[in-house]
Scaffold this motif. Structure first.
Motif, PDB file in Angstrom:
ATOM      1  N   GLU A   6      -4.953  -7.091 -11.549  1.00 23.53           N
ATOM      2  CA  GLU A   6      -5.257  -8.156 -12.500  1.00 23.53           C
ATOM      3  C   GLU A   6      -4.343  -8.009 -13.719  1.00 23.53           C
ATOM      4  N   VAL A   7      -3.738  -9.111 -14.126  1.00 22.21           N
ATOM      5  CA  VAL A   7      -2.849  -9.083 -15.281  1.00 22.21           C
ATOM      6  C   VAL A   7      -3.617  -8.594 -16.506  1.00 22.21           C
ATOM      7  N   GLY A   8      -3.045  -7.594 -17.163  1.00 21.24           N
ATOM      8  CA  GLY A   8      -3.682  -7.048 -18.353  1.00 21.24           C
ATOM      9  C   GLY A   8      -4.616  -5.887 -18.088  1.00 21.24           C
ATOM     10  N   SER A   9      -4.857  -5.562 -16.805  1.00 22.52           N
ATOM     11  CA  SER A   9      -5.744  -4.448 -16.487  1.00 22.52           C
ATOM     12  C   SER A   9      -5.028  -3.121 -16.732  1.00 22.52           C
ATOM     13  N   PRO A  10      -5.784  -2.020 -16.876  1.00 21.46           N
ATOM     14  CA  PRO A  10      -5.137  -0.708 -17.064  1.00 21.46           C
ATOM     15  C   PRO A  10      -4.191  -0.354 -15.929  1.00 21.46           C
ATOM     16  N   GLU A  11      -4.574  -0.686 -14.692  1.00 25.83           N
ATOM     17  CA  GLU A  11      -3.706  -0.388 -13.546  1.00 25.83           C
ATOM     18  C   GLU A  11      -2.404  -1.169 -13.619  1.00 25.83           C
ATOM     19  N   TYR A  12      -2.510  -2.408 -14.083  1.00 26.50           N
ATOM     20  CA  TYR A  12      -1.334  -3.280 -14.210  1.00 26.50           C
ATOM     21  C   TYR A  12      -0.320  -2.661 -15.165  1.00 26.50           C
ATOM     22  N   TYR A  13      -0.795  -2.249 -16.332  1.00 29.51           N
ATOM     23  CA  TYR A  13       0.121  -1.701 -17.329  1.00 29.51           C
ATOM     24  C   TYR A  13       0.568  -0.279 -16.989  1.00 29.51           C
ATOM     25  N   GLU A  14      -0.239   0.429 -16.212  1.00 24.74           N
ATOM     26  CA  GLU A  14       0.151   1.781 -15.828  1.00 24.74           C
ATOM     27  C   GLU A  14       1.438   1.765 -14.995  1.00 24.74           C
ATOM     28  N   VAL A  15       1.584   0.746 -14.153  1.00 25.58           N
ATOM     29  CA  VAL A  15       2.804   0.627 -13.354  1.00 25.58           C
ATOM     30  C   VAL A  15       4.023   0.513 -14.267  1.00 25.58           C
ATOM     31  N   PHE A  16       3.909  -0.282 -15.338  1.00 19.89           N
ATOM     32  CA  PHE A  16       5.045  -0.465 -16.237  1.00 19.89           C
ATOM     33  C   PHE A  16       5.334   0.799 -17.048  1.00 19.89           C
ATOM     34  N   ASP A  17       4.290   1.570 -17.320  1.00 18.90           N
ATOM     35  CA  ASP A  17       4.507   2.845 -18.010  1.00 18.90           C
ATOM     36  C   ASP A  17       5.291   3.816 -17.131  1.00 18.90           C
ATOM     37  N   VAL A  18       4.973   3.819 -15.839  1.00 13.90           N
ATOM     38  CA  VAL A  18       5.728   4.655 -14.904  1.00 13.90           C
ATOM     39  C   VAL A  18       7.166   4.157 -14.804  1.00 13.90           C
TER      40      VAL A  18
ATOM     41  N   ASP B 142       0.829  -1.206   0.000  1.00 11.16           N
ATOM     42  CA  ASP B 142       0.000   0.000   0.000  1.00 11.16           C
ATOM     43  C   ASP B 142       0.865   1.257   0.000  1.00 11.16           C
ATOM     44  N   GLU B 143       1.948   1.219   0.759  1.00  8.97           N
ATOM     45  CA  GLU B 143       2.854   2.370   0.762  1.00  8.97           C
ATOM     46  C   GLU B 143       3.526   2.524  -0.600  1.00  8.97           C
ATOM     47  N   ILE B 144       3.888   1.394  -1.205  1.00 11.66           N
ATOM     48  CA  ILE B 144       4.506   1.451  -2.535  1.00 11.66           C
ATOM     49  C   ILE B 144       3.560   2.109  -3.532  1.00 11.66           C
ATOM     50  N   LYS B 145       2.282   1.757  -3.473  1.00 11.38           N
ATOM     51  CA  LYS B 145       1.307   2.351  -4.392  1.00 11.38           C
ATOM     52  C   LYS B 145       1.190   3.858  -4.170  1.00 11.38           C
ATOM     53  N   ARG B 146       1.238   4.279  -2.904  1.00 10.37           N
ATOM     54  CA  ARG B 146       1.171   5.709  -2.610  1.00 10.37           C
ATOM     55  C   ARG B 146       2.392   6.424  -3.164  1.00 10.37           C
ATOM     56  N   VAL B 147       3.550   5.846  -2.925  1.00  8.69           N
ATOM     57  CA  VAL B 147       4.788   6.456  -3.418  1.00  8.69           C
ATOM     58  C   VAL B 147       4.808   6.463  -4.946  1.00  8.69           C
ATOM     59  N   LEU B 148       4.238   5.410  -5.548  1.00  9.83           N
ATOM     60  CA  LEU B 148       4.172   5.350  -7.008  1.00  9.83           C
ATOM     61  C   LEU B 148       3.408   6.542  -7.566  1.00  9.83           C
ATOM     62  N   ARG B 149       2.375   6.975  -6.864  1.00  7.01           N
ATOM     63  CA  ARG B 149       1.596   8.139  -7.307  1.00  7.01           C
ATOM     64  C   ARG B 149       2.310   9.447  -7.011  1.00  7.01           C
TER      65      ARG B 149
ATOM     66  N   ASN C 278      12.414   1.416  -6.769  1.00  9.22           N
ATOM     67  CA  ASN C 278      13.182   0.648  -7.746  1.00  9.22           C
ATOM     68  C   ASN C 278      12.228  -0.272  -8.506  1.00  9.22           C
ATOM     69  N   LEU C 279      12.752  -0.986  -9.480  1.00 10.03           N
ATOM     70  CA  LEU C 279      11.892  -1.817 -10.327  1.00 10.03           C
ATOM     71  C   LEU C 279      11.232  -2.946  -9.543  1.00 10.03           C
ATOM     72  N   ASN C 280      11.935  -3.504  -8.573  1.00 10.22           N
ATOM     73  CA  ASN C 280      11.346  -4.581  -7.790  1.00 10.22           C
ATOM     74  C   ASN C 280      10.127  -4.102  -7.020  1.00 10.22           C
ATOM     75  N   GLU C 281      10.220  -2.923  -6.443  1.00 13.42           N
ATOM     76  CA  GLU C 281       9.091  -2.383  -5.690  1.00 13.42           C
ATOM     77  C   GLU C 281       7.912  -2.093  -6.620  1.00 13.42           C
ATOM     78  N   MET C 282       8.198  -1.576  -7.801  1.00 19.81           N
ATOM     79  CA  MET C 282       7.124  -1.338  -8.772  1.00 19.81           C
ATOM     80  C   MET C 282       6.487  -2.653  -9.206  1.00 19.81           C
ATOM     81  N   TYR C 283       7.298  -3.679  -9.349  1.00 16.21           N
ATOM     82  CA  TYR C 283       6.776  -4.979  -9.763  1.00 16.21           C
ATOM     83  C   TYR C 283       5.862  -5.553  -8.689  1.00 16.21           C
ATOM     84  N   LEU C 284       6.195  -5.329  -7.406  1.00 15.59           N
ATOM     85  CA  LEU C 284       5.323  -5.768  -6.314  1.00 15.59           C
ATOM     86  C   LEU C 284       3.945  -5.113  -6.433  1.00 15.59           C
TER      87      LEU C 284
END
Length: 487
Positions: A377-389, A351-358, A365-371
């Motif tokens: 859900e794989v393939g969801s907009p939120e899923y791919y948004e993390v990889f765009d960041v 949850d903290e990682i998601k907050r920091v992501l915003r 780092n990439l590992n934290e973003m991957y968490l």
């Protein structure tokens, strides 16, 4: 009613041009039948008909009409008909000049030799999944209808066969220490031959503010700790090299002390260096300048002359060019390059990682973003948004580029995906993503070797992708017939 057996032909169809293949329907005395969708939007039917093989009484006839209809028979289109007539009926057509159905032709049963039937009708969208059949209507001696039969001869399926991708996200291979360098250059003005900093002198307020702002960015980040500050001072080549050593060294020390006083940093945080004369910077500037003797000046700069004779040679041989450089180029050679290095703490709470992501994605780092990505859900907009960041934060990292390419492909942006894959490295994951991109776009020749390489490298999904391509290719090239002659 004449003996006409029912025959069903089912053909697996592919994309344009579709050819149902040459097929025989002995029960209605037709051979070499084929259906094709032409490039100019027509549905063609060709078949060889043998009237001599029809066994019917002298006073009977059969009207044969090729038709196309959809699954629920709500849509129908007809080809021109033809008539096979017994002896008496045939000569009645000849003798009486009987009117024929539009476009029809007539032939004598049991006698006339074979003919090739070829006809075109406009292709319509509803024909994408449809049936081609031969309608037969028999008439007796008085012209009264005595029976009807419908013999399906081809099942058409023009639906596009497209590749359905399965995207494989690439996890980071190592955590790595989260150390970040913020770099910049400041152009501090010093009075002639002096090393003391005057904060309000000329453009110094704005130049000093550059360094302060860089440090403040880190100081205001509660999860970051400054570990090192590197400062390297440069002087310009005019004047003696010995004096420039003093100026570059003294001015670097003055800048260090100014920064240290602003924040109270421990002296061990600082690392200083100096370069008495920035000849590399001068060369870069001359190389892109418009001075008339640029080539000759570059030769002097690249020569083995010592610094003082080198500067003197430029001034002596090209005084006009030297005056231009002294006014327009040399001031920029008096600069201080700095690096603010800091370390960011690790995050383990998703949850903290998601907050920091915003709020501060640069802290992750990439590992934290991957968490964080794995909670969606794989393939969801939120899923791919993390990889765009992730790719914005790590634009040169192969892992982030593979994952960002998957995100771009999922949204249909194949140009952006190709751009990411240029920086995706040479791994089985990257080969797989490149193969999927080619397959999505229908470039199967290019896709297959990439997917084979990925499969051999251990990407299990590559085998499924290759099987898909094989099926698509077969459906383009092969037709399967199913014949039912049991009527």
């Amino acid at each position: 009613m004449c003996n006409i057996k029912k025959t069903i032909l089912a053909a697996a169809m592919a994309t344009v041009p579709f050819v149902a293949g040459a097929h025989d329907v002995p029960s209605i005395h037709m051979s070499g039948m084929s259906v094709s969708r032409t490039a100019d939007g027509m549905l063609a039917l060709t078949m060889d008909v043998n009237p001599a093989a029809f066994d019917m009484s002298r006073n009977r006839e059969v009207l044969m009409t090729p038709v196309v209809y959809n699954a629920d028979s709500t849509k129908t289109a007809t080809y021109p008909p033809f008539i096979i007539a017994g002896h008496n009926r045939y000569y009645r057509y000849v003798r009486d000049g009987r009117k024929l159905p539009d476009g029809a032709s007539f032939y004598r049963a049991g006698h006339d030799g074979g003919f090739t039937y070829t006809a075109l009708i406009p292709y319509e969208d509803w024909m994408e999944v449809s049936t081609v059949a031969i309608d037969q209507k028999e008439c007796g001696c008085c012209g009264e209808p005595e029976g009807e039969e419908n013999t399906p001869v081809a099942e058409l399926d023009f639906r596009p066969r497209s590749f359905v991708p399965c995207f494989v996200s690439m996890p980071p291979t190592a955590k790595g220490e989260k150390v970040v360098d913020l770099k910049g250059s400041a152009y501090i003005d010093f009075p002639v031959n002096r090393t003391e900093i005057y904060p309000d002198y000329r453009k110094n307020p704005s130049e000093l503010k550059k360094i302060i702002n860089t440090i403040d960015v880190v100081k205001n980040n509660p999860d970051a700790t400054i570990t090192d500050i590197f400062i390297k001072g440069f002087a310009s080549p005019e004047g003696s090299y010995t004096n420039n050593i003093r100026l570059a060294k003294g001015r670097t020390q003055s800048l260090k002390e100014y920064v240290r006083r602003q924040y109270g940093f421990n002296d061990t945080v600082f690392h200083t260096d100096f370069e008495p004369e920035d000849w590399a910077g001068l060369r870069d500037s001359v190389l892109v300048s418009v001075v008339p003797n640029r080539k000759e000046i570059l030769e002097i700069i690249d020569s083995d002359l010592e610094p003082d004779p080198k500067n003197a040679a430029i001034q002596r041989r090209f005084p006009t060019d030297y005056a231009f450089l002294l006014k327009n180029v040399y001031p920029a050679l008096r600069h201080s390059d700095y690096i603010v290095r800091y370390r960011i703490r690790e995050y383990t709470d998703v949850d903290e990682i998601k907050r920091v992501l915003r709020e501060r994605p640069q802290n992750l780092n990439l590992n934290e973003m991957y968490l964080a990505a794995n909670t969606y859900e794989v393939g969801s907009p939120e899923y791919y948004e993390v990889f765009d960041v992730a790719v914005r934060m790590f634009p040169s990292d192969p892992v982030s580029n593979v994952n960002a390419a998957n995100s771009a492909m999922a949204s249909g942006d194949y140009t952006r995906a190709a751009r990411y894959l240029e920086k995706a490295g040479d791994t089985p994951d990257a080969d797989y993503a490149r193969g999927v991109l080619q397959a999505i776009q229908g470039n199967y020749e290019e896709a297959v070797p990439l997917l084979e390489k990925a499969r051999d490298g251990g990407i299990s999904q590559a085998a499924d992708a290759l099987a898909q391509i094989s099926t698509i290719r077969q459906r383009k090239q092969e037709i399967t017939y199913i014949t039912d002659a049991t009527k």
